[in-house]
Design a protein around this motif. Structure first.
Motif, mmCIF file in Angstrom:
data_model
loop_
_atom_site.group_PDB
_atom_site.id
_atom_site.type_symbol
_atom_site.label_atom_id
_atom_site.label_comp_id
_atom_site.label_asym_id
_atom_site.label_seq_id
_atom_site.Cartn_x
_atom_site.Cartn_y
_atom_site.Cartn_z
ATOM 1 N N VAL A 157 6.030 -6.381 -4.380
ATOM 2 C CA VAL A 157 5.405 -5.111 -4.746
ATOM 3 C C VAL A 157 4.179 -5.356 -5.613
ATOM 4 O O VAL A 157 3.102 -4.807 -5.404
ATOM 5 C CB VAL A 157 6.419 -4.197 -5.470
ATOM 6 N N ARG A 158 4.358 -6.255 -6.592
ATOM 7 C CA ARG A 158 3.242 -6.548 -7.501
ATOM 8 C C ARG A 158 2.039 -7.090 -6.745
ATOM 9 O O ARG A 158 0.913 -6.648 -6.943
ATOM 10 C CB ARG A 158 3.676 -7.568 -8.558
ATOM 11 N N VAL A 159 2.305 -8.070 -5.877
ATOM 12 C CA VAL A 159 1.210 -8.709 -5.146
ATOM 13 C C VAL A 159 0.532 -7.690 -4.234
ATOM 14 O O VAL A 159 -0.690 -7.603 -4.183
ATOM 15 C CB VAL A 159 1.735 -9.923 -4.340
ATOM 16 N N PHE A 160 1.335 -6.883 -3.560
ATOM 17 C CA PHE A 160 0.787 -5.878 -2.650
ATOM 18 C C PHE A 160 -0.198 -4.974 -3.380
ATOM 19 O O PHE A 160 -1.343 -4.794 -2.971
ATOM 20 C CB PHE A 160 1.921 -5.055 -2.035
ATOM 21 N N PHE A 161 0.242 -4.436 -4.520
ATOM 22 C CA PHE A 161 -0.638 -3.504 -5.236
ATOM 23 C C PHE A 161 -1.836 -4.208 -5.840
ATOM 24 O O PHE A 161 -2.938 -3.655 -5.859
ATOM 25 C CB PHE A 161 0.152 -2.732 -6.297
ATOM 26 N N ALA A 162 -1.633 -5.424 -6.317
ATOM 27 C CA ALA A 162 -2.755 -6.168 -6.888
ATOM 28 C C ALA A 162 -3.822 -6.373 -5.814
ATOM 29 O O ALA A 162 -5.023 -6.203 -6.067
ATOM 30 C CB ALA A 162 -2.272 -7.506 -7.434
ATOM 31 N N VAL A 163 -3.400 -6.716 -4.594
ATOM 32 C CA VAL A 163 -4.359 -6.950 -3.516
ATOM 33 C C VAL A 163 -5.062 -5.652 -3.130
ATOM 34 O O VAL A 163 -6.288 -5.587 -3.052
ATOM 35 C CB VAL A 163 -3.640 -7.571 -2.283
#
Lengths: 283, 348
Positions: free
Chosen positions: A19-25
């Motif tokens: 989730v974190r990586v998805f939103f960061a991207v």
């Protein structure tokens, strides 16, 4: 206070990071795109065989040079800062006391009035710009930065009042009563307690009003025609898009320069916003 | 001289409605711990807030130190108040919370520190100076609120249910502590509570209120033993006083005075009834017996008896025994006004 539940399982950790990586991207991508386009040569940009996500040729400063030397970019930024500051000040001066009064003093009427004020914010600017242009010419402010300074508070104030009402309402009334017993006047309690305790709300208003001045298009375009009076929101698209020619590099550079400080400000303030500010005051 | 006095004090929130507080005459004496006791909605908090100046009276006068203060703002009344929610300032440290009233008065830094140290040493919370309210436990918050109240040595303390947010165990110790604390300071205190145990334990005098009206003012012994009307009689005491309508009068007696065979008889003149026990509660130190009177003029009237657990008679559920009340433990009330009336004989 309930202790935060910790995710400990393998699966949980994976999901959390996904989730974190998805939103960061997703959230970081526009900034990345602006950054590489700023330094991309036109020959690189317009070559369909190139990988669009990286710099295929050596970076260039041409677009930045163009932005700063061939357009009034710095002037527009200056105008925006100037107008933004004044709009923020006007908004705070009117919305903070209004919100406090609506939240505390008018009882049952307060909520109704609050909604009424918020509704005026929902009237679109495309509907209002014609009558407002009459007002502007009556005031003799045509083609002046002051025209937008006068007009923007008409929608920053209703929204901010409504937003701050929520903040003031969340502060228990007991705290003000205590302050008055402790020797402050109502005004003193307002200045010394209510305002410091709603810093996050006030910061939200500052950022909201300021971003609005930066990006607003309809009013700024219709009321101002001289390039040296314009804000970034209008200046950049009007002067960097000539007919069907887009100065992509300079456009992206302008966007990056104006959006970065606001983005940084947002992030600093987000923590403050999330921090349960009044937790522990009562009960 | 009365420190705080109210004269015909009335507060009406909605015009045409019954007042939240009606014609209250009250006098608190120097150094006294006065408790306003009543169920929720009885107007006790409204009364306290009017004394504090947070609520404007509809009519009547409030006097502090002999002067009418109706038109004075809370700050000009120089009182201190502790709120039910404590109302600590969440963005300030404990120290800054405590010196807040001093700052508002313009006391210099040196004086602020001295006063804060004095107040906190009384309450044993000096070690909390740097903390924020949200980092404190319920008991600590209550002490900080108390320290903030005493720090400028006010002439009157107003306390609005300051113990109701503490858990039961802490409440008992805090109650005792607060009482000792008030005795030591000797500051006139008005304390609002709906808890009769707090009222009885702490109050020098208790003001029993209901529906905005003062029902009785007296020492804990007076309000308990000599209740002025049936409301006071049944509100105080747990379980409440037994109320029995007799001919032209209402009779009342406390559960602890309705005693099993062989006890009340020893006290001299008494009346006795057959008591049919329906169920009982064993509470460790005592037993509560619920049931009804059987036969006689009060047949089937429900009554409660409360006897020490040490009384080892066989009083099983479903059994019938002859219980008795000593004559001097019977209270009589007028059936119309529900106020106390002359003593009479009760048919048995």
């Amino acid at each position: 206070m309930a202790s935060r539940r910790r995710v400990k399982t393998w699966f949980g950790i994976m999901v959390m990071w996904a989730v974190r990586v998805f939103f960061a991207v997703v959230l970081g991508f526009p900034f990345y795109w602006m950054l590489i386009t700023t330094f991309k040569r036109n020959s690189d940009l317009y070559d369909l065989k190139n990988n669009p996500f990286i710099l295929n040729e050596l970076p260039t400063l041409d677009h930045l040079r163009w932005l700063f030397h061939e357009t009034l970019f710095l002037r527009w930024v200056g105008n925006t800062l100037f107008a933004g500051t004044i709009v923020v000040v006007i908004t705070l001066l009117l919305a903070v006391p209004a919100a406090y009064a609506l939240a505390r003093l008018t009882g049952a009427w307060g909520a109704q009035l609050g909604i009424g004020i918020f509704l005026t914010y929902l009237v679109p600017s495309t509907l209002l710009f014609i009558p407002l242009s009459k007002v502007i010419s009556a005031l003799g402010l045509q083609d002046s930065l002051w025209s937008v300074i006068v007009v923007y508070p008409t929608f920053t104030i209703p929204f901010s009042t409504w937003l701050l009402m929520g903040f003031f309402k969340s502060i228990p009334k007991d705290i003000e009563d205590a302050a008055m017993v402790d020797g402050l006047t109502r005004w003193g309690a307002f200045v010394k307690l209510m305002i410091p305790m709603s810093t996050s709300g006030i910061l939200t208003v500052v950022i909201f009003a300021f971003t609005l001045v930066t990006q607003e298009f309809v009013y700024a375009l219709t009321f101002i025609s001289s390039a040296n009076q314009q804000t970034v929101g209008v200046g950049v698209p009007t002067f960097l898009v000539r007919g069907d020619v887009f100065y992509w590099g300079s456009l992206m550079a302008a966007c990056l320069i104006t959006s970065l400080p606001i983005g940084v400000l947002y992030n600093i303030f987000l923590d403050k916003f999330i921090e349960g500010f009044t937790v522990g005051a009562v009960k | 001289m009365a420190v705080v006095e109210t004269r015909k004090l009335t507060k009406v929130f909605k015009r045409g409605h019954l007042g939240a507080v009606n014609n209250v005459d009250l006098e608190s004496r120097e150094g006294e711990f006065l408790v306003l006791l009543g169920p929720s909605g009885s107007g006790k908090t409204t009364l306290l807030r009017m004394i504090a100046g947070l609520e404007e009276p509809t009519s009547g006068d409030i006097l502090i130190g002999g002067k009418v203060v109706n038109d004075l703002t809370p700050r000009e009344r120089r009182i201190a108040m502790v709120f039910q929610s404590y109302a600590l300032y969440p963005h300030l440290s404990v120290y800054n919370n405590i010196v807040f009233p001093l700052k508002a008065q313009g006391v210099d830094k040196e004086g602020q520190r001295k006063q804060a140290e004095w107040a906190t040493s009384l309450l044993g919370i000096q070690h909390l100076f740097e903390r924020k309210p949200r980092e404190l436990s319920g008991g600590e918050r209550q002490r900080v609120a108390l320290a903030r109240a005493i720090v400028r040595e006010p002439s009157v303390f107003l306390l609005d249910e300051p113990l109701s947010n503490l858990d039961a165990k802490l409440r008992a110790s805090a109650r005792e502590e607060l009482e000792q604390f008030q005795k030591r300071l000797g500051t006139t205190t008005i304390y609002v509570t709906h808890d009769q145990v707090e009222a009885m334990a702490m109050g020098d005098r208790v003001v029993v209120m209901s529906q905005g009206v003062v029902r009785q003012i007296g020492t804990p012994t007076e309000v308990y033993d000599e209740p002025a009307d049936t409301f006071v009689a049944t509100f105080l005491g747990s379980p409440p006083m037994n109320i029995i309508p007799a001919e032209g009068v209402i009779a009342g007696f406390r559960p602890e005075h309705f005693l099993p065979p062989g006890v009340a008889e020893r006290m001299g003149a008494h009346v006795s009834y057959d008591f049919h026990i329906t169920h009982s509660e064993y509470l460790g130190a005592e037993r509560i017996l619920y049931g009804a009177i059987q036969g006689g003029p009060f047949d089937q009237h429900r009554v409660i008896s409360r006897i020490p657990a040490t009384h080892d008679a066989d009083l099983a559920d479903g059994s019938v025994h002859t219980f008795a009340v000593a004559d001097r433990d019977l209270k009589f009330f007028d059936p119309q006004t529900e106020k106390r009336t002359t003593v009479r004989r009760l048919p048995s």
